[in-house]
Write a protein that holds these residues in place. Structure first.
Motif, short mmCIF file in Angstrom:
data_model
loop_
_atom_site.label_atom_id
_atom_site.label_comp_id
_atom_site.label_asym_id
_atom_site.label_seq_id
_atom_site.Cartn_x
_atom_site.Cartn_y
_atom_site.Cartn_z
N VAL A 175 60.03 21.70 39.90
CA VAL A 175 59.08 22.61 39.28
C VAL A 175 58.68 22.04 37.93
O VAL A 175 59.54 21.76 37.10
N GLN A 176 57.38 21.85 37.72
CA GLN A 176 56.87 21.38 36.43
C GLN A 176 56.22 22.57 35.72
O GLN A 176 55.26 23.15 36.23
N LEU A 177 56.75 22.92 34.56
CA LEU A 177 56.30 24.08 33.81
C LEU A 177 55.32 23.69 32.72
O LEU A 177 55.58 22.77 31.94
N ASN A 178 54.20 24.42 32.67
CA ASN A 178 53.22 24.19 31.63
C ASN A 178 53.62 24.95 30.37
O ASN A 178 54.57 25.74 30.37
N ALA A 179 52.88 24.73 29.29
CA ALA A 179 53.18 25.37 28.02
C ALA A 179 53.13 26.89 28.12
O ALA A 179 52.32 27.45 28.87
N GLY A 180 54.00 27.56 27.38
CA GLY A 180 54.02 29.02 27.36
C GLY A 180 54.49 29.64 28.65
O GLY A 180 53.97 30.69 29.05
N SER A 181 55.46 29.03 29.32
CA SER A 181 55.92 29.52 30.62
C SER A 181 57.43 29.73 30.63
O SER A 181 58.15 29.19 29.80
N ARG A 182 57.88 30.51 31.59
CA ARG A 182 59.33 30.67 31.81
C ARG A 182 59.60 30.75 33.30
O ARG A 182 58.81 31.28 34.07
N LEU A 183 60.76 30.19 33.68
CA LEU A 183 61.19 30.18 35.08
C LEU A 183 62.60 30.73 35.16
O LEU A 183 63.49 30.28 34.43
N LYS A 312 41.26 28.07 25.43
CA LYS A 312 42.47 28.84 25.67
C LYS A 312 43.58 27.95 26.21
O LYS A 312 44.75 28.07 25.81
N LYS A 313 43.23 27.04 27.11
CA LYS A 313 44.22 26.10 27.65
C LYS A 313 44.73 25.16 26.54
O LYS A 313 45.93 24.86 26.47
N LEU A 314 43.81 24.70 25.70
CA LEU A 314 44.21 23.81 24.61
C LEU A 314 45.07 24.54 23.59
O LEU A 314 45.99 23.94 22.99
N THR A 315 44.81 25.82 23.37
CA THR A 315 45.64 26.62 22.47
C THR A 315 47.09 26.62 22.94
O THR A 315 48.02 26.46 22.14
#
Length: 372
Positions: A175-183, A312-315
């Protein structure tokens, strides 16, 4: 509940050696009982079923004629609500969801963190963290350092804005997590169940196992897979959540809202399912998969995408607030290819040069405006 008056049991209503006087009442009781037993039967606790029946049973006690059909209508309404609300009861009984939803969201993070259970927290350094779990879940390698972890039902990997992470689960799934995420996930899958909970965005590469389907819970959506690759975006502050399938096949379950029914949608490669976070509206489309998965390789591809969505994605990626203060025609949608490994100033220069904009910094906030 008051004691003293004995209500009929399910067996009293449905048979064995006893039969209620009213045939219509018996038929209704049978329908109610079947819904109770079948609605989310996999997860309902027997005590919960018994408690619900205790609430319904008083209305099924034979009443004077003038009241009996009123009780029939009430019981019929309960039957309808149970049928419509089946999905609501099912996830509520899921241990993973119960654990994930009570985790705190009280303060922003500056570093990636691994939370073991609810207490032990391990700070994971680096912009792109890598975690690999050993078989059995007793150990984990974090950025090449092997650690023994305490026994806990669930682990939580929290990735702040400006960071990303890659975690290999003990079954081999990545699983590759992007910024601002939780698993949220178990250190080791047990009892033939493979389940994880996601907030934010992640790309999944699921290890095939026909005997143990993999389930991803994200913002009320449930994705069921056997072995495939796909991207889920389910940030809490987005109005729509999406699932984009890269390979294989998945089945998306969308819960009902109000009196709408639960829906199930099978996806094929290059399908995107987009779901409204409020009313559950489901839209299907064919897309360029790379546009939704390039982030994991450090790139941002966009085709006819609103500039505000790009910012928003760049933020999230650079962990700095980006605002657009221009109403210039033609900025509604943009197309391009950005290297996210580049510094933010270079990325903004590219955006501004192609859209006749300029940007100014105000502390941790950057505003893009029209060139004078």
């Amino acid at each position: 509940m008051k004691r003293g008056k004995k209500y009929p049991t399910l067996e009293d209503i449905l048979g064995n050696d006893r039969t209620p006087e009213d045939a219509a009442l018996q038929a209704l009781a049978g329908s109610v009982e079947r819904v109770i037993r079948n609605a989310g039967n996999e997860t309902w606790d027997p005590a919960d079923k018994a408690a619900l029946w205790e609430e319904i049973a008083p209305g099924l006690v034979p009443q004077p004629v003038r009241y009996r059909y009123l009780y029939l209508k009430v019981a019929a309404a309960i039957l309808v609500l149970l049928a419509v609300g089946r999905w609501y009861f099912l996830p509520r009984q899921n241990d993973l969801l119960r654990f994930a939803r009570q985790l705190p969201h009280d303060h922003p993070l500056t570093d990636t963190r691994l939370l073991v259970g609810q207490h032990q927290a391990v700070v994971v350094k680096g912009k792109n963290a890598a975690l690999v779990y050993a078989g059995g879940g007793t150990g984990v390698t974090i950025n090449k350092d092997t650690l023994s972890i305490a026994a806990a039902t669930y682990n939580t990997l929290m990735v702040p804005y400006g960071r990303r992470a890659r975690v290999q689960l003990e079954d081999g799934s990545v699983v590759q997590l992007n910024a601002g995420s939780r698993l949220v996930y178990p250190a080791a899958f047990k009892n033939g169940k493979r389940e994880v909970y996601l907030e934010g965005e992640a790309f999944f590469d699921i290890a095939p196992n026909s005997q143990s389907p993999f389930f991803v819970y994200a913002s009320g959506l449930v994705t069921e897979v056997l072995g495939t690759t796909f991207n889920i975006s389910a940030y809490p502050d987005d109005t729509r959540q999406s699932l984009v399938l890269a390979s294989g096949s998945v089945r998306l379950h969308v819960p009902g809202h109000g009196f709408s029914r639960e829906r199930s949608q099978l996806l094929q490669p290059a399908d995107m399912a987009s779901v409204d976070a409020k009313d559950g509206d489901l839209q299907m489309s064919r897309v360029n998969v790379a546009s939704y998965t390039a982030w994991k390789d450090g790139r941002l591809l966009f085709f006819n995408t609103p500039l505000k969505d790009i910012l928003k994605k760049l933020t999230r990626y650079y962990n700095i607030e980006l605002d657009l203060a221009s109403t210039k025609p033609g900025l509604e949608t943009c197309s391009g290819d950005l290297d996210l490994e580049d510094n933010l100033d270079n990325v903004l220069e590219v955006i501004c040069a192609t859209n006749s904009l300029r940007y100014e910094r105000y502390g941790q906030r950057i505003v893009l405006t029209e060139k004078e």
